[in-house]
Design a protein around this motif. Structure first.
Motif, PDB file in Angstrom:
ATOM      1  N   ILE A   2       0.841  -1.028   0.030  1.00 37.52           N
ATOM      2  CA  ILE A   2      -0.228   0.353   0.198  1.00 37.52           C
ATOM      3  C   ILE A   2       0.861   1.385  -0.274  1.00 37.52           C
ATOM      4  CG2 ILE A   2      -2.073  -1.014   0.979  1.00 37.52           C
ATOM      5  CD1 ILE A   2      -1.010   0.042   3.769  1.00 37.52           C
ATOM      6  N   SER A   3       2.609   1.247   0.506  1.00 34.69           N
ATOM      7  CA  SER A   3       2.884   2.294   0.262  1.00 34.69           C
ATOM      8  C   SER A   3       3.509   2.876  -1.069  1.00 34.69           C
ATOM      9  CB  SER A   3       4.248   1.631   1.092  1.00 34.69           C
ATOM     10  OG  SER A   3       4.912   0.978   0.405  1.00 34.69           O
ATOM     11  N   LYS A   4       2.997   1.992  -2.248  1.00 36.43           N
ATOM     12  CA  LYS A   4       3.882   2.341  -3.247  1.00 36.43           C
ATOM     13  C   LYS A   4       2.445   3.978  -3.898  1.00 36.43           C
ATOM     14  CE  LYS A   4       4.915  -1.680  -4.781  1.00 36.43           C
ATOM     15  NZ  LYS A   4       4.692  -3.441  -6.229  1.00 36.43           N
ATOM     16  N   TYR A   5       0.919   3.841  -3.787  1.00 36.60           N
ATOM     17  CA  TYR A   5       1.500   4.654  -3.991  1.00 36.60           C
ATOM     18  C   TYR A   5       1.237   6.518  -3.337  1.00 36.60           C
ATOM     19  CZ  TYR A   5      -3.618   7.701  -4.800  1.00 36.60           C
ATOM     20  OH  TYR A   5      -4.387   8.519  -4.791  1.00 36.60           O
ATOM     21  N   PHE A   6       1.711   6.299  -2.131  1.00 37.11           N
ATOM     22  CA  PHE A   6       2.584   7.373  -1.349  1.00 37.11           C
ATOM     23  C   PHE A   6       3.140   7.999  -1.497  1.00 37.11           C
ATOM     24  CE2 PHE A   6      -1.413   5.273   0.254  1.00 37.11           C
ATOM     25  CZ  PHE A   6      -2.828   6.469   1.362  1.00 37.11           C
ATOM     26  N   LYS A   7       3.787   6.551  -2.266  1.00 35.27           N
ATOM     27  CA  LYS A   7       5.336   6.989  -2.398  1.00 35.27           C
ATOM     28  C   LYS A   7       5.924   8.369  -2.741  1.00 35.27           C
ATOM     29  CE  LYS A   7       9.596   5.740  -4.997  1.00 35.27           C
ATOM     30  NZ  LYS A   7      10.196   4.444  -6.032  1.00 35.27           N
ATOM     31  N   ASP A   8       4.824   9.135  -3.964  1.00 38.69           N
ATOM     32  CA  ASP A   8       5.500  10.372  -3.981  1.00 38.69           C
ATOM     33  C   ASP A   8       4.192  11.762  -3.444  1.00 38.69           C
ATOM     34  OD1 ASP A   8       7.785  10.303  -4.955  1.00 38.69           O
ATOM     35  OD2 ASP A   8       5.933   9.384  -7.105  1.00 38.69           O
ATOM     36  N   ILE A   9       3.793  11.634  -2.396  1.00 40.06           N
ATOM     37  CA  ILE A   9       3.123  12.332  -1.779  1.00 40.06           C
ATOM     38  C   ILE A   9       3.116  13.381  -1.370  1.00 40.06           C
ATOM     39  CG2 ILE A   9       3.971  11.557   1.054  1.00 40.06           C
ATOM     40  CD1 ILE A   9      -0.533  11.547  -0.572  1.00 40.06           C
ATOM     41  N   TRP A  10       4.106  13.907  -1.621  1.00 39.25           N
ATOM     42  CA  TRP A  10       4.643  15.341  -1.248  1.00 39.25           C
ATOM     43  C   TRP A  10       4.110  16.417  -2.724  1.00 39.25           C
ATOM     44  CZ3 TRP A  10       6.040  18.837   2.253  1.00 39.25           C
ATOM     45  CH2 TRP A  10       6.327  17.824   3.713  1.00 39.25           C
ATOM     46  N   ASN A  68      -2.864  27.610   3.867  1.00 39.45           N
ATOM     47  CA  ASN A  68      -3.666  28.683   4.471  1.00 39.45           C
ATOM     48  C   ASN A  68      -2.423  29.492   5.847  1.00 39.45           C
ATOM     49  OD1 ASN A  68      -4.670  29.208   1.861  1.00 39.45           O
ATOM     50  ND2 ASN A  68      -6.685  28.907   2.734  1.00 39.45           N
ATOM     51  N   GLY A  69      -2.552  30.348   5.510  1.00 40.54           N
ATOM     52  CA  GLY A  69      -1.760  31.683   6.529  1.00 40.54           C
ATOM     53  C   GLY A  69      -0.417  30.637   7.484  1.00 40.54           C
ATOM     54  N   ASN A  70       0.251  29.693   6.952  1.00 38.34           N
ATOM     55  CA  ASN A  70       1.013  28.882   7.018  1.00 38.34           C
ATOM     56  C   ASN A  70       2.611  28.742   6.419  1.00 38.34           C
ATOM     57  OD1 ASN A  70       3.353  26.816   8.444  1.00 38.34           O
ATOM     58  ND2 ASN A  70       1.354  25.206   9.382  1.00 38.34           N
ATOM     59  N   GLN A  71       3.530  29.583   6.819  1.00 41.57           N
ATOM     60  CA  GLN A  71       4.412  30.063   5.924  1.00 41.57           C
ATOM     61  C   GLN A  71       5.550  28.770   5.161  1.00 41.57           C
ATOM     62  OE1 GLN A  71       7.450  32.508   7.192  1.00 41.57           O
ATOM     63  NE2 GLN A  71       9.071  32.090   5.363  1.00 41.57           N
ATOM     64  N   HIS A  72       5.493  27.889   6.660  1.00 44.16           N
ATOM     65  CA  HIS A  72       6.487  26.366   6.441  1.00 44.16           C
ATOM     66  C   HIS A  72       5.202  25.517   6.823  1.00 44.16           C
ATOM     67  CE1 HIS A  72       9.761  28.627   7.656  1.00 44.16           C
ATOM     68  NE2 HIS A  72       8.598  29.319   8.433  1.00 44.16           N
ATOM     69  N   GLY A  73       3.849  24.790   6.818  1.00 46.93           N
ATOM     70  CA  GLY A  73       3.149  24.013   6.757  1.00 46.93           C
ATOM     71  C   GLY A  73       2.522  23.181   4.930  1.00 46.93           C
ATOM     72  N   TYR A  74       2.224  22.677   4.826  1.00 47.43           N
ATOM     73  CA  TYR A  74       1.914  21.658   4.135  1.00 47.43           C
ATOM     74  C   TYR A  74       0.452  20.634   4.127  1.00 47.43           C
ATOM     75  CZ  TYR A  74       5.225  23.769   0.893  1.00 47.43           C
ATOM     76  OH  TYR A  74       6.444  25.061  -0.031  1.00 47.43           O
ATOM     77  N   CYS A  75      -0.488  20.299   3.465  1.00 45.40           N
ATOM     78  CA  CYS A  75      -1.918  19.963   4.044  1.00 45.40           C
ATOM     79  C   CYS A  75      -1.891  18.638   2.526  1.00 45.40           C
ATOM     80  CB  CYS A  75      -2.571  20.395   4.348  1.00 45.40           C
ATOM     81  SG  CYS A  75      -3.720  21.359   3.809  1.00 45.40           S
ATOM     82  N   LEU A  76      -2.897  18.175   2.878  1.00 47.72           N
ATOM     83  CA  LEU A  76      -3.515  17.019   1.393  1.00 47.72           C
ATOM     84  C   LEU A  76      -4.988  17.785   0.731  1.00 47.72           C
ATOM     85  CD1 LEU A  76      -2.609  13.735   2.620  1.00 47.72           C
ATOM     86  CD2 LEU A  76      -1.517  14.763   1.237  1.00 47.72           C
ATOM     87  N   ALA A  77      -5.181  17.705  -0.208  1.00 46.42           N
ATOM     88  CA  ALA A  77      -6.387  18.438  -1.054  1.00 46.42           C
ATOM     89  C   ALA A  77      -7.671  17.207  -0.021  1.00 46.42           C
ATOM     90  CB  ALA A  77      -6.303  17.601  -2.131  1.00 46.42           C
ATOM     91  N   ASP A  78      -8.627  17.750   0.629  1.00 48.61           N
ATOM     92  CA  ASP A  78      -8.988  16.552   0.921  1.00 48.61           C
ATOM     93  C   ASP A  78     -10.095  15.360   0.528  1.00 48.61           C
ATOM     94  OD1 ASP A  78     -10.180  18.883   3.172  1.00 48.61           O
ATOM     95  OD2 ASP A  78     -12.389  19.686   1.311  1.00 48.61           O
TER      96      ASP A  78
END
Length: 267
Positions: A71-79, A86-96
């Motif tokens: 199951i890890s293959k799908y998330f290999k390039d998650i970045w 929004n409002g976080n200079q260093h933060g990233y999140c996933l789309a819903d």
């Protein structure tokens, strides 16, 4: 990247995936300890969990899943699918949608691979369904196609049916096989389920080979000297085996695993 922890504030758990080097994980761990959190298995090579009473639980991830899991293959390039927060200079999140896909895959990992999925997952998906899936902008076709790629589409469909029926007041769901398994797993799963799942997924011979001759990462956690002198691993395997009979806890654990193994059909 933060996994949209605000949508899981009901259980006060935050999981953070860090795009950092090993030394940065160590720095982050020091910060958490200074803030009063207790660290468990801080040197784990996938995630570092931290706890603070009464309910706070943080996990600093180096990866979302172990690379040895299919199951890890799908998330290999998650970045590549992470978006700026929004409002976080260093933060990233996933789309819903990706956030939902990860949570369902995480549920599957606990249910079918690890020690069993606890009741926490049902409450999580009640809120995820309410706040994400049932909104007009949610791309369900993308999610279903992703589930098929990962290989968990059937699991996801069955879980969704159980959750929908359960929270609609259908008492028949209380005797449902999947729900009963989760109910027996407690909050996060248990060791008996973990052993049974590993025996089913890996086969008895591979399971016992890994138990008798653990990986370098595991040996480094038990014997820190392995980090400096890895050539000692074969010798320490022998030390571990010879010392096992003198530990009541390890004797009882072995007997417990052996009894579980008897009830599992080999692959």
């Amino acid at each position: 990247t933060t996994e949209k922890s605000e949508k899981r504030t009901e259980s006060k758990k935050m999981e953070v995936l860090e795009k950092v080097k090993e030394k940065d994980i160590e720095k982050a761990s020091e910060i958490m300890l200074k803030r009063g959190y207790e660290g468990k298995d801080i040197e784990d090579f996938i995630d570092c969990p931290f706890y603070k009473p009464p309910i706070y639980n943080f996990e600093l991830h180096k990866a979302l899943f172990r690379s040895t899991l299919p199951i890890s293959k799908y998330f290999k390039d998650i970045w590549q699918r992470a978006v700026k927060e929004n409002g976080n200079q260093h933060g990233y999140c996933l789309a819903d949608e990706d956030f939902y896909i990860y949570n369902m895959t995480h549920f599957y990992k606990h249910y079918a691979i690890s020690g069993g999925a606890g009741l926490r997952f049902f409450s999580d998906f009640y809120f995820l369904n309410r706040d994400l899936v049932k909104t007009e902008k949610f791309d369900k076709k993308y999610v279903d196609k992703s589930f098929e790629k990962i290989g968990i589409k059937d699991f996801a469909d069955k879980i969704q049916e159980v959750i929908e029926q359960l929270f609609s007041g259908n008492e028949e769901m209380l005797s449902n096989e999947m729900f009963s398994y989760v109910l027996e797993s407690g909050l996060y799963g248990n060791q008996s389920n973990a052993v049974a799942n590993m025996l089913r997924n890996e086969g008895k011979s591979k399971y016992w080979r890994q138990r008798l001759f653990p990986s370098r990462q595991y040996m480094a956690k038990v014997f820190p000297i392995v980090k400096k002198i890895p050539i000692l691993i074969p010798l320490l395997w022998v030390v571990r085996l010879v010392s096992a009979p003198f530990s009541k806890e390890r004797r009882e654990k072995f007997i417990h695993e052996k009894n579980i193994s008897k009830n599992i059909d080999d692959k």
